[in-house]
Write an enzyme that holds these catalytic residues in place. Structure first.
Site, short mmCIF file in Angstrom:
data_model
loop_
_atom_site.label_atom_id
_atom_site.label_comp_id
_atom_site.label_asym_id
_atom_site.label_seq_id
_atom_site.Cartn_x
_atom_site.Cartn_y
_atom_site.Cartn_z
N GLY A 22 49.51 58.98 49.10
CA GLY A 22 49.25 56.84 49.07
C GLY A 22 48.23 56.57 47.92
O GLY A 22 47.38 57.07 47.41
N ASN A 44 55.99 61.67 52.70
CA ASN A 44 57.13 61.80 52.72
C ASN A 44 58.12 61.38 51.69
O ASN A 44 58.67 60.63 51.68
CB ASN A 44 57.65 61.38 53.63
CG ASN A 44 57.89 60.15 53.95
OD1 ASN A 44 56.65 59.36 53.38
ND2 ASN A 44 58.35 59.79 55.20
N ASP A 68 57.50 64.40 57.09
CA ASP A 68 57.51 63.46 57.12
C ASP A 68 56.85 63.44 59.27
O ASP A 68 57.49 64.28 59.71
CB ASP A 68 59.12 62.69 58.18
CG ASP A 68 58.92 61.61 58.65
OD1 ASP A 68 58.09 60.76 59.42
OD2 ASP A 68 60.11 60.52 57.82
N VAL A 69 56.07 62.92 58.93
CA VAL A 69 54.78 63.07 60.26
C VAL A 69 55.87 62.71 61.94
O VAL A 69 54.76 63.89 62.72
CB VAL A 69 53.53 62.81 60.14
CG1 VAL A 69 53.07 62.59 59.24
CG2 VAL A 69 53.76 60.61 60.09
N THR A 104 56.46 56.19 63.06
CA THR A 104 55.77 56.53 61.97
C THR A 104 53.79 56.65 63.00
O THR A 104 52.93 57.71 62.65
CB THR A 104 55.48 56.06 60.79
OG1 THR A 104 56.26 56.66 60.33
CG2 THR A 104 54.63 56.78 60.16
N TYR A 157 53.42 47.08 62.66
CA TYR A 157 52.11 47.65 62.25
C TYR A 157 51.08 47.34 63.59
O TYR A 157 50.56 48.59 63.67
CB TYR A 157 52.41 47.13 61.07
CG TYR A 157 50.80 47.83 60.36
CD1 TYR A 157 51.02 49.02 60.02
CD2 TYR A 157 49.74 46.74 60.76
CE1 TYR A 157 49.90 49.78 59.02
CE2 TYR A 157 49.00 47.69 59.63
CZ TYR A 157 48.68 48.92 59.28
OH TYR A 157 47.41 49.19 58.11
N LYS A 161 49.47 50.57 65.75
CA LYS A 161 48.22 51.47 65.26
C LYS A 161 47.45 51.30 66.83
O LYS A 161 46.54 52.28 67.07
CB LYS A 161 47.57 50.80 63.85
CG LYS A 161 48.31 50.67 62.67
CD LYS A 161 47.55 51.64 62.63
CE LYS A 161 48.31 52.25 60.84
NZ LYS A 161 47.92 53.89 60.28
N THR A 187 41.67 46.75 51.68
CA THR A 187 40.44 47.56 51.13
C THR A 187 41.79 47.68 49.09
O THR A 187 42.64 47.41 49.53
CB THR A 187 40.66 49.02 51.72
OG1 THR A 187 40.51 49.37 52.54
CG2 THR A 187 40.06 50.09 49.99
#
Length: 334
Positions: A22, A44, A68-69, A104, A157, A161, A187
């Site tokens: 990424g 992935n 894929d984790v 994920t 998301y 997290k 970022t």
């Protein structure tokens, strides 16, 4: 930084980087390889790009695994460190399949934490400033618990997290796993995707292509922009930090800019004559975002060094090259 942490950082390590193809992950792989570490990049390629790590594929200290984790992962041999950056970070992409995004963050964290437990490896979670939601105080210190919406389009998301942070805390408390948590603020830099919906890439690509510049809301909402090289340095410093640094640490640039200030700077740097178009503010879009980095400064000796003006020059040059080579043709730019 303590001498023990310095030794830990300098000694060659075998390191797994989940999400390593990424935007941020690929820069991290570069930095680790440059320091002589052996890197296993796991991705992935759902949002990562093989082009980001293509230059590393023949390196003797680098290997890539398409995986894929959310699925069990076995890593033979010794493993010293794990960086977990495996999750889409841009709203348009993580909202495509919000259940998958949440899985994920949560199932991926469990699988990687189990590897860290098995290998006695230190593991770092790439968390996010989104855990603070639409903050009611500024700047945001790590002990601020946030103003979040658990029931909305961004929650997959944000809450994923937050749940991952809980897992890192509990694996450390219950199983003695050596954990670190970085709360990453906005970022930017080379290798961002043109269609990832982040404001810097949006503005730069729109300016370079002569498209209208999309301003959401009034443009008075603020963000703090950290150049990717500074962030990668912060991630490595946190990974190398002593055990007292297990609590979450903000990594970001405390310089605060409105969207209108940013768009004017991009127009200045590109020389573009693009027009500004105002659109409705997305649901749950934070009005203000600025990190308190006192903890990072005191614990890690880390502060960002690259100004927004300098970082934008590198970012604009990257996208200009991509545009000239047709590299953006396959990406949708709104």
């Amino acid at each position: 930084m303590s001498s023990a942490a310095t030794i830990l950082r300098r000694r060659p390590r075998r390191i797994l980087v989940a999400g390593g193809s990424g935007f941020v992950g690929s820069h991290l792989c570069d930095a680790l390889i440059e320091k002589g570490h052996r890197v296993i990049c796991v991705d992935n390629l759902e949002t990562g790009r093989i082009e980001n790590i293509e230059h590393l594929l023949g390196h003797p200290n680098f290997s890539f695994r398409s995986h894929d984790v959310t699925l069990p992962l076995r890593i033979p041999g010794v493993l010293h460190e794990i960086y977990n950056l495996a999750c889409p970070a841009s709203p348009p992409k993580y909202q495509i399949d919000p259940v998958r995004t949440f899985r994920t963050s949560v199932i991926g964290a469990i699988n990687l934490l189990n590897i860290a437990r098995e290998k006695s490896a230190r593991i770092l979670q790439a968390s996010t400033s989104e855990v603070y939601g639409d903050p009611e105080i500024s700047p945001q210190p790590e002990n601020y618990r946030g103003s979040v919406n658990t029931y909305g389009p961004r929650a997959c998301y944000d809450e994923g997290k937050r749940a991952a942070e809980t897992l890192f805390h509990d694996y450390a408390e219950c199983h003695g796993v050596d954990t670190r948590i970085a709360r990453i603020f906005n970022t930017y830099g080379p290798r961002m995707c043109a269609d990832d919906g982040r404001v810097v890439s949006n503005f730069v690509v729109q300016a370079l292509s002569g498209s209208d510049m999309t301003i959401y809301g009034t443009g008075q909402q603020t963000r703090s922009f950290c150049y990717v090289d500074d962030l990668v340095a912060g991630l490595q410093a946190l990974m190398a930090s002593p055990s007292e640094c297990a609590a979450p640490v903000n990594l970001g640039n405390p310089g605060e800019f409105t969207m209108l200030e940013l768009v004017k700077l991009v127009l200045e740097k590109t020389g573009s004559r693009s027009s500004l178009v105002y659109c409705d503010l997305p649901v749950d879009d934070p009005r203000q975002r600025r990190p308190d980095i006192t903890r990072a400064q005191n614990w890690l000796g880390w502060s960002p060094r690259v100004s927004l003006r300098e970082g934008l020059e590198h970012t604009i040059a990257y996208f200009a090259t991509e545009l000239s080579q047709g590299g953006l043709a396959h990406q949708r730019v709104s």
